[in-house]
Design an enzyme around this catalytic site. Structure first.
Site, short mmCIF file in Angstrom:
data_model
loop_
_atom_site.label_atom_id
_atom_site.label_comp_id
_atom_site.label_asym_id
_atom_site.label_seq_id
_atom_site.Cartn_x
_atom_site.Cartn_y
_atom_site.Cartn_z
N TYR B 438 -43.91 -18.03 -4.35
CA TYR B 438 -44.64 -17.11 -3.45
C TYR B 438 -46.16 -17.35 -3.44
O TYR B 438 -46.67 -18.02 -4.30
CB TYR B 438 -44.25 -15.64 -3.65
CG TYR B 438 -44.48 -14.93 -4.96
CD1 TYR B 438 -45.32 -15.37 -5.95
CD2 TYR B 438 -43.82 -13.70 -5.16
CE1 TYR B 438 -45.51 -14.64 -7.11
CE2 TYR B 438 -44.02 -12.96 -6.33
CZ TYR B 438 -44.86 -13.44 -7.29
OH TYR B 438 -45.05 -12.71 -8.42
N GLU B 439 -46.80 -16.82 -2.42
CA GLU B 439 -48.22 -17.13 -2.15
C GLU B 439 -48.46 -18.63 -2.02
O GLU B 439 -49.52 -19.13 -2.38
CB GLU B 439 -49.13 -16.55 -3.25
CG GLU B 439 -49.19 -15.03 -3.31
CD GLU B 439 -49.84 -14.39 -2.09
OE1 GLU B 439 -50.54 -15.09 -1.33
OE2 GLU B 439 -49.63 -13.18 -1.90
N GLY B 440 -47.49 -19.31 -1.44
CA GLY B 440 -47.62 -20.77 -1.24
C GLY B 440 -46.99 -21.53 -2.39
O GLY B 440 -47.44 -21.42 -3.53
#
Lengths: 597, 597
Positions: B438-440
C-alpha cells in the site's frame, strides 16, 4: 482459488537431462522404471493432484481441523480424497515390492511428491510422515513388527507419525523426557507428552502408527539414551484385526500460521495407565535410526519449498496475464495486462528461475540416492551417498528459504489483492513459513553442511562438486554461444567465491569457532546460490544441444536458456556478497557481550 | 503476548545525533521543541504505547472487526483506547496550533508514531489516515471547510479516510470511475464504489471524514480528470452539530492476511441517491493534491516496517534470553539460553542493525522535511525538500522490505513456537506484509526513485548524497580506529557500486528503457543498503566521539559501533551484488517473449 497444473514437461526435462532418470532404468534394480511407465505415472499423478487435491487446498485452509470427543476431524472432502489417494496406490510407489509397494526409484517418486505438495501441502504431509515411518520400520523393526504393520502402511490403509519434540526439547533432543517401562511380555508402557505431532490424530484411516522417542529406565542421559518405540493408536490382534484403543491421545490442536488442514497435535501417551509400545531395533539407538531417515525427510521438506513456490508462480502468472493496469512503458499501449511491465516480468522470472534451480538440485539428489541404493560396488555406493548427503542440507535450506521468498513475490504481484485471503496467494506464503523450521531449522542445515558434510571427509566431496561446477562453466564457455558464455562467466566468479569462503572456513574451524558458526548460514546461502547456478548452467547446455539439433519444442529450450541466464544475472552475483559475509565471521562482535543487544 | 518497551534511548540517539533534532529547536518555527519537552513527550508516549496499545495488539488480531447492521465494530477495548489516545492529545502534536494542534516538528512526531505502530500497527492506521486527511485539507480545502472540519480532525474527535482504489483501479489511478455531480447549492453528489478503505467505518468516533477521488461530468480522461471530494459520514450542521446520515456506507469488510483489527472496507457512495460531497481545491487537480501528501504518507508506511521490525526484535530477544536449548559450542556449557548460539546472535544482530539503519534514515528524512518546512530561504527550502523527496522512496521501499525480512527472522528465532499463533511472532510477519504494497508498491517506489527523484535534476541530489556518504567514509577512515576503518572500507566499496550502477542507468535511460525498468527494484535495494551503511557509519562516528570523551553510557556507545560494524560486514557487501544485477538489465530476456514463462 487457483488452479494447479503439474509442469510435467519441466519436470521431465529435469528428470531426464539433469537427474539421470533415463540411465536409472538401465540399472537392474529399476528396470521397470521405463520412460513409458514414467509418462503414465506422471500423467495420472498430475490429474489427481490438479483435479482432486488442488481444489481442496483453500477449503482446508479455511476449515482447518477440529478436535472432538472422538478425535480429530479433518476438513470437508479430506477423507474422500485420501481414500482416492490410497485406492489409486500412490502411497507405495517407491516402497519395496515385498510389502506391497511398486519399488520404483525416488527420482520418479519425488516428482509425484512435488505434485501432491503443490496441489495441497497440508494434505501431502500425512503421506510424507507415513513414508518416513515406513522407512524407519524397514530400517530397524523386527520381522514380526514388519509383518504386522508394514503392508498396511505401505498401502496407506494406516498412516504413520514421528514423535520427537517435547515442550522443552525442540532442536535439542538430548532433553527428551518421555519414558518407556519394560513389561513382562516384552512390550513396553510409554509415558510422556509430545508436541507438534503432524497428523497425530485424524479420521482418514482406522489406525495410526506412532513412532515415539523415549527413554528406558536405565538409559544414559542425553542423546545416547533415546530409544524408538512403535505405539499404535489401536492395538493389533494376531489375525491383523484391530483390538483395544491404546492409551495414546491427541489432547490439543495447535492454531498455526499455515497448513491449517494438517492437524498438529499435542499427544499424551500413557495418561491412563500407559501406552502399549514396542521397541524398534536396539535400545538407546533411537536417534541414530531417526538420523538415517532424516536425510530423506529433509529432502522431502526442501521439496515442499519448491512445490509451493511452483504453485505460487503458476497463480501469479495467471493473475498477471489477466489483470490490466497501467500503460506499457515500451510500446505506449494504453492499458495492458501487468505481465507486460518489466518489474512484474522480473518478479515472475525470479520465481520461475529460483524454483527451477532448486527443483533440479532436489531431483538430482534423489537420483544420487537411487544410485547409492542400487549400487553393487561399495565405492560407487559411498560416492553417491556422500554426494547426496552433501546436497541434502543445500536442498533443504535452499528450497525452503526460496519457497518463502517466492511465495512472497507471488503476493507482491497481486498487489492489494494478495493481502486478501480469498485470493489464496497469502496461504502459500503462510504455509511455506514452517518449512525452514521443521526437520531441522536453516541454522541446523547450515551446521550439518559445515560440520558433517563438508568436514567429515576434509572437503573431498566438496571438491568433487567444485570440479563438476568448473566443468559446467568450462563447457558453457566453450560453447561459442554468447548467452551461455555470459552464464559461464558469472558461474566462474561465483564458484571462486564459494571456494574461497570454504578455504576461509577450513582455516578458521579450529581457532575461530564462533566466527565459523556465525558464518554457517551465509555459507549455506552461498552454496545454494552457486549450486543453483551450476544446474541452471547444465540445463542451458542441455537445451542448447536440442536447439542445435533442431529437435523438440524450440521455444521451450529457448526459455530454458533465458531462465538460466536470468538466474545467472540476478542470483549468482549474490555469491560474492555471501562470501564476503562468511569471511567477516563475527569480527563485529569481538570484545562485546550481551550488552550489544 | 509480548511486551513492548519503546527504545527511547536509541530513538533519542538517532534524533539528536543523526536527524539534527537539537538544531531544530534553534529555529524559530520550532522553538518550543526543547529537549526537555521532547523527553516529556517521549516518556508519556512510551507509557501509552506500552501499557495501553501493546496489550491490545493480539486481541485485535484474534477478534478482528465485524460488520453489523449499524456499521463496523472494532475489537474489545479499541474504543476505550482511542478515547485515551484522543484525550491525551496525541493526535494533533504536529498539526498547526491554529487548528488546535501543538505545531511540534515531525522529527518528534515520527518517534511518537513509531511507538504507536510498534505497539499496535492496526490501531495506528486510524490516526495515520486522519493525519493524512488533515494534511489534505490544509493543502486544498476552502476556509469554510477548514473551519468546519479541521479542528475536530486535529483533535481526533473525528477520523479521516483516503478513498483512491477501485476494483479496476489499483496502482493505475487513471482508471478511476467514481463520479461526482454538481448540485445547485455548490455541493456535489458522489457515486461509486471504493475498495481497501482503511478505517472506512468504525465505532470509535461519531463522525468520519472521507476524502474521495472522483470524476466530474466534464472531466478529461485519465489522471488529469480526477478531483478530490470531502464526503462526511454524517453531514455537519451550521452550528457544528451532526446532521443527517450521508449516503456513504461500508458494505463489506475484507478478510486479510494481517492487521485484522484495522477495518478494510468496501465503501459504497451514492447507492441511495448520492453521497453529499464538497470539492476540495480546484477541479481535476485531485491527484496532484494526493501526491503532495503522498510523500509523507510513504514515509509513514516506511516507518511501519521499522516499527514492526523493532517489536519483533524485542520479542525475539526476550524469547532467546529465556529459551534453553543446546550446548554452548564455545564454552561447552551444557544447557544454555539460545541467545548464546552464534547463529541466533547473528539473526538478532541482523534484526537490530537493519531496524536501526532504517530508523536513522526515516528520522533523518523527517528532519529534512522539518527544515524544508521551516526554511525562510527558498534555496534552502528546495535543497532540503529535494533531499527529503529523494530519501522517501528509499525509506518506504527499504523500511517495508526490511520489516518483512526482520519479522520473518523473529519467527525463525522462535523455531516451531514461531509458527503457533498464540506466540504472536507470526502476527508481526502477517501484519508487515501489506507495507510493501500500500501507498505504492516497492516497484512504484523504485520507479519514483529512478524516474522522478534521481533524474528530475539530472542526478544533482544524488550527487549530494554520494558526497555525504564519501565524507562519512572518509571520516571513518581517518579515525585511526580499526573498527571504524573496517566500516569505512566496506562503505567505500558499496558507494562505488552505487555510483557505477547510477551511471549505468543514466547511460541506458533513453536507449534501454526495458533494462532500466527491470533494474529499478534492484537499484532501490542498492540505494537502501548503501544509505543504511552511511547512517550506521555516522552512528559509529558519533558513538566513538562519546567514547573518546568518556561521556555517557559507554556500553551503549560500544554497542552502537558493534552494530554498525555488523551492518557493514553483513549487509554492505550486498551492494556489489545489487549493482551487478542492475547492470545486467534485462539482457537475459533479449529475443524472447511471453513464451519464456
Amino acid at each position: 482459488m487457483s488452479d494447479y497444473r503439474a509442469p510435467v514437461k519441466d519436470m521431465r526435462f529435469v528428470m531426464d537431462e539433469l537427474a539421470g532418470f533415463k540411465e536409472l532404468s538401465q540399472i537392474a534394480a529399476y528396470e521397470e522404471a521405463t520412460p513409458d511407465l514414467a509418462d503414465a505415472i506422471l500423467d495420472e499423478a498430475a490429474k489427481f493432484a490438479g483435479e482432486v487435491l488442488a481444489p481442496l487446498n483453500r477449503v482446508g485452509d479455511k476449515e482447518g481441523c477440529k478436535l472432538t470427543a472422538s478425535g480429530v476431524n479433518t476438513p470437508n472432502g479430506w477423507k474422500e480424497a485420501y481414500a482416492q489417494y490410497r485406492e489409486a496406490g500412490w502411497n507405495g510407489i517407491t516402497s519395496p515390492a515385498e510389502f506391497g509397494g511398486q519399488g520404483l526409484p525416488d527420482t520418479l517418486g519425488i516428482v509425484v511428491k512435488e505434485m501432491l505438495c503443490s496441489a495441497n501441502m497440508a494434505f501431502s504431509l500425512g503421506p510424507l510422515l507415513t513414508t518416513g515411518a515406513v522407512e524407519a520400520l524397514l530400517t530397524c523393526a523386527s520381522d514380526e513388527l514388519k509383518a504386522i504393520y508394514l503392508e498396511k502402511m505401505v498401502s496407506g490403509e494406516w498412516t504413520g507419525t514421528m514423535n520427537l519434540t517435547e515442550p522443552q526439547a525442540g532442536s535439542d533432543l538430548a532433553l527428551i523426557r518421555s519414558r518407556a517401562e519394560p513389561q513382562a511380555d516384552g512390550s513396553y508402557r510409554v509415558f510422556g507428552q509430545k508436541i507438534f505431532i503432524t497428523y497425530g490424530d485424524h479420521d482418514m484411516t482406522e489406525n495410526i502408527v506412532h513412532l515415539v522417542l523415549a527413554r528406558l529406565p536405565d538409559a544414559p542421559a542425553g542423546v545416547k539414551g533415546i530409544s524408538m518405540f512403535l505405539v499404535p493408536k489401536f492395538l493389533v490382534n494376531a489375525d491383523g484385526s484391530l483390538g483395544a484403543r491404546n492409551d495414546a491421545y491427541c489432547i490439543a490442536l495447535e492454531h498455526k500460521l499455515g497448513i491449517h488442514a494438517s492437524p498438529t497435535c499435542v499427544m499424551a501417551y500413557g495418561d491412563n495407565g500407559g501406552a502399549v509400545g514396542y521397541l524398534l531395533g536396539e535400545a538407546n539407538r533411537g536417534l541414530e535410526y531417526m538420523f538415517i531417515m532424516m536425510n530423506e525427510a529433509r529432502l522431502g521438506v526442501g521439496l515442499q519449498g519448491i512445490a509451493i513456490g511452483e504453485r505460487a508462480y503458476q497463480q501469479a502468472l495467471a493473475f498477471a496475464r489477466e489483470r490490466k493496469q497501467g500503460r506499457d512503458a515500451l510500446t505506449g499501449e494504453a492499458l495492458v495486462t501487468i505481465d507486460k511491465h518489466p518489474d512484474i516480468r522480473r518478479m515472475l522470472m525470479l520465481m520461475k528461475s529460483r524454483v527451477e534451480a532448486c527443483r533440479a538440485l532436489a531431483y538430482y539428489t534423489s537420483g544420487l540416492l537411487d544410485r547409492a541404493h542400487a549400487a553393487t560396488d561399495a565405492d560407487e555406493k559411498r560416492r553417491n551417498l556422500f554426494l547426496a548427503e552433501f546436497m541434502i542440507p543445500i536442498v533443504k535450506g535452499g528450497g525452503t528459504e526460496m519457497g518463502i521468498d517466492v511465495t512472497s513475490l507471488g503476493i507482491q504481484i497481486y498487489g492489494g489483492m494478495g493481502f486478501i485471503e480469498e485470493t489464496g496467494a497469502a496461504q502459500h506464503w503462510r504455509d511455506s513459513r514452517i518449512t525452514t523450521i521443521y526437520e531441522g531449522t536453516t541454522g541446523i542445515q547450515a551446521n550439518d553442511l559445515l560440520f558433517r558434510k563438508l568436514m567429515r571427509d576434509q572437503g573431498a566431496t566438496a571438491k568433487v562438486v567444485f570440479g563438476e561446477i568448473y566443468a559446467t562453466a568450462k563447457a558453457l564457455g566453450a560453447s561459442g554461444k554468447p548467452e551461455l558464455q555470459a552464464i559461464a562467466q558469472r558461474l566462474g566468479i561465483a564458484l571462486k567465491a564459494w571456494t574461497e569462503a570454504t578455504e576461509w572456513l577450513a582455516g578458521n574451524a579450529k581457532t575461530g569457532l564462533s566466527g565459523v558458526l556465525t558464518a554457517a548460514v551465509p555459507y549455506l546461502h552461498l552454496a545454494v546460490t552457486v549450486c543453483g547456478g551450476w544446474f541452471m548452467g547444465k540445463a542451458a547446455l542441455a537445451a542448447a544441444g536440442y536447439l542445435d539439433k533442431g529437435k523438440g519444442d524450440q521455444a521451450f529450450y529457448r526459455a530454458k536458456i533465458a531462465t538460466a541466464r536470468f538466474y545467472a544475472d540476478q542470483l549468482l552475483p549474490q555469491a560474492i556478497a555471501f562470501a564476503e559475509t562468511v569471511k567477516a565471521g563475527d569480527a563485529a562482535l569481538a570484545g562485546i557481550g550481551d550488552e550489544v543487544f
